[in-house]
Design an enzyme around this catalytic site. Structure first.
Site, PDB file in Angstrom:
ATOM      1  N   HIS A   1       0.826  -1.206   0.000  1.00 40.57           N
ATOM      2  CA  HIS A   1       0.000   0.000   0.000  1.00 40.57           C
ATOM      3  C   HIS A   1       0.863   1.259   0.000  1.00 40.57           C
ATOM      4  O   HIS A   1       0.376   2.338  -0.342  1.00 40.57           O
ATOM      5  CB  HIS A   1      -0.996  -0.002   1.169  1.00 40.57           C
ATOM      6  CG  HIS A   1      -0.394   0.007   2.529  1.00 40.57           C
ATOM      7  ND1 HIS A   1      -0.125  -1.138   3.246  1.00 40.57           N
ATOM      8  CD2 HIS A   1      -0.020   1.034   3.331  1.00 40.57           C
ATOM      9  CE1 HIS A   1       0.375  -0.821   4.430  1.00 40.57           C
ATOM     10  NE2 HIS A   1       0.460   0.493   4.492  1.00 40.57           N
TER      11      HIS A   1
ATOM     12  N   ASP B   1       0.423  -7.723   0.428  1.00 37.31           N
ATOM     13  CA  ASP B   1       0.656  -6.292   0.653  1.00 37.31           C
ATOM     14  C   ASP B   1       2.162  -6.069   0.644  1.00 37.31           C
ATOM     15  O   ASP B   1       2.802  -6.009   1.690  1.00 37.31           O
ATOM     16  CB  ASP B   1       0.028  -5.875   1.986  1.00 37.31           C
ATOM     17  CG  ASP B   1       0.101  -4.370   2.226  1.00 37.31           C
ATOM     18  OD1 ASP B   1       0.632  -3.650   1.349  1.00 37.31           O
ATOM     19  OD2 ASP B   1      -0.357  -3.922   3.289  1.00 37.31           O
TER      20      ASP B   1
ATOM     21  N   GLY C   1       2.739   4.926  10.143  1.00 40.32           N
ATOM     22  CA  GLY C   1       4.140   5.255   9.909  1.00 40.32           C
ATOM     23  C   GLY C   1       5.026   4.032   9.976  1.00 40.32           C
ATOM     24  O   GLY C   1       6.141   4.022   9.473  1.00 40.32           O
TER      25      GLY C   1
ATOM     26  N   SER D   1       4.202   1.145   8.612  1.00 39.07           N
ATOM     27  CA  SER D   1       3.928   0.304   7.451  1.00 39.07           C
ATOM     28  C   SER D   1       5.198  -0.028   6.671  1.00 39.07           C
ATOM     29  O   SER D   1       6.021   0.850   6.390  1.00 39.07           O
ATOM     30  CB  SER D   1       2.959   1.010   6.500  1.00 39.07           C
ATOM     31  OG  SER D   1       1.639   0.842   6.902  1.00 39.07           O
TER      32      SER D   1
ATOM     33  N   SER E   1       1.908  -4.626   7.577  1.00 42.09           N
ATOM     34  CA  SER E   1       0.797  -4.244   6.702  1.00 42.09           C
ATOM     35  C   SER E   1      -0.129  -3.267   7.417  1.00 42.09           C
ATOM     36  O   SER E   1      -0.192  -2.094   7.068  1.00 42.09           O
ATOM     37  CB  SER E   1       0.026  -5.490   6.260  1.00 42.09           C
ATOM     38  OG  SER E   1      -1.142  -5.133   5.546  1.00 42.09           O
TER      39      SER E   1
END
Length: 381
Positions: free
Chosen positions: A222, A252, A332, A334, A350
């Site tokens: 993402h 992801d 933040g 991710s 994720s």
């Protein structure tokens, strides 16, 4: 790149290689209770011949027994306290004296007779995907209870809750249960080392070598679909370009290559205060495995794996094949790395719910499937 938001005490803990197991917030209080007529491994008898197994070697043992047991394999988990692998066996006739249970014990693991086969549990997740793909829900196989654990966040109310509840009931007694989350499921897009792109902030995952031998790194998908180029500093010059990204759908994850092919990209995770953890290889997750997460927002956090093959229904779409944990994370984080104390890469952050004050559930993209999908390698050359 370096992490800028980590306390000295956390850095010392990481440098010492110590990992504390956080409270299993995703599991109900009776998560370790045995089913009627089964052995939960708590007694000494069934464990007398069980071998002591390292966390790193547990997934390999599980994979081997899964292949050997076939349809009678019903999941497994790693007992970190006893350092043993517990394998669920859905053997015809029940009991712990069957051929498959004996094979498990001969391999040095603990055999545990259960009601639901892995085929039945997978069929149940298929029903959930068909009838209850509702934003704010997630599910994964919980081998400790031999059930599907369905989690609903705070947005699942009214008709959506009724649909979820009726779908779980339709699966039959003892197949699935619902757990309410205190937060809202969302990708932790914003801010491992911080990277910036298109007004978003994420965390870098692991350095890799791509198919053509050039250096690159992994992060969340993402993040990869949010911007094509990413910088080391906010509004800074780009240092990496997205080559592949998947989100939502079957994962992801994203692969970026460094714009400068001469970039030094060591196989290590920066854990702050000049300390690093060398990442020697990629490995598979196992339920019960103790893991560490690094993120540019919250620094280090630890906990354990609570589910595999998880499906999460974010508002942006459904993502499948994830690792479910009780490790906290926040926006933040991710794309940040999930790894073990011995330097094995496990996953990429994720999303999830909660925060690092109250706790919560966090889901990770497996590194092994990511590397296979993008054709990259991890570890020192």
């Amino acid at each position: 790149m370096s992490h800028r938001r980590i306390s000295k005490s956390k850095a010392v803990l990481a440098g010492a290689g110590a990992v504390g197991v956080a409270a299993a917030a995703i599991l109900l209080p009776n998560a370790n209770a045995s089913q009627s007529g089964t052995d939960d491994g708590a007694g000494d008898g069934p464990r007398q011949n069980a071998k002591t197994v390292s966390a790193a070697s547990a997934p390999e043992l599980v994979a081997r027994l899964s292949s050997q047991l076939g349809e009678e394999y019903a999941g497994a988990y790693y007992d970190a306290q006893k350092k043993q692998v517990v394998v669920n066996v859905a053997e015809a006739g029940g009991g712990d004296g069957g051929e498959s249970a004996a094979r498990v014990r001969d391999a040095g693991a603990v055999a545990r007779s259960v009601q639901n086969s892995m085929g039945e549990l997978r069929s149940a997740t298929g029903t959930l995907s068909r009838d209850a793909t509702i934003p704010g829900t997630a599910w994964a196989v919980d081998p400790r209870t031999n059930q599907i654990l369905v989690t609903a966040d705070t947005t699942v109310t009214g008709e959506r809750w009724d649909t979820l509840e009726s779908t779980v009931r339709s699966l039959g007694d003892g197949v699935a249960r619902i757990q309410k989350s205190a937060g809202e499921f969302k990708p932790f897009l914003e801010g491992g080392d911080a990277i910036f792109g298109g007004g978003a902030r994420c965390s870098m995952g692991f350095n890799v070598t791509t198919q053509d031998g050039t250096p690159g790194f992994l992060t969340a998908g993402h993040c990869g679909v949010a911007a094509e180029q990413w910088s080391e500093d906010q509004n800074g010059a780009p240092v990496g370009t997205v080559q592949a990204a998947t989100f939502p759908g079957d994962g992801d994850f994203a692969l970026l290559t460094y714009d400068d092919p001469a970039t030094e990209a060591p196989s290590e995770v920066d854990v702050g205060d000049g300390r690093t953890v060398t990442i020697g290889q990629a490995g598979e997750a196992a339920v019960g495995l103790e893991v560490i997460r690094m993120g540019s927002t919250t620094g280090l956090a630890d906990g354990s794996v609570t589910g595999l093959g998880a499906t999460v229904n974010y508002a942006e779409g459904s993502v499948s094949g994830l690792i479910q944990t009780n490790v906290c994370a926040e926006p933040g984080d991710s794309g940040g790395p999930l790894f073990t104390a011995d330097g094995t890469a496990i996953g990429l952050t994720s999303g999830g719910s909660g925060d690092c004050t109250s706790g919560g559930e966090t889901f990770f993209q497996p590194v092994s499937t990511t590397l296979a999908a993008v054709g990259a390698e991890i570890g020192s050359p």
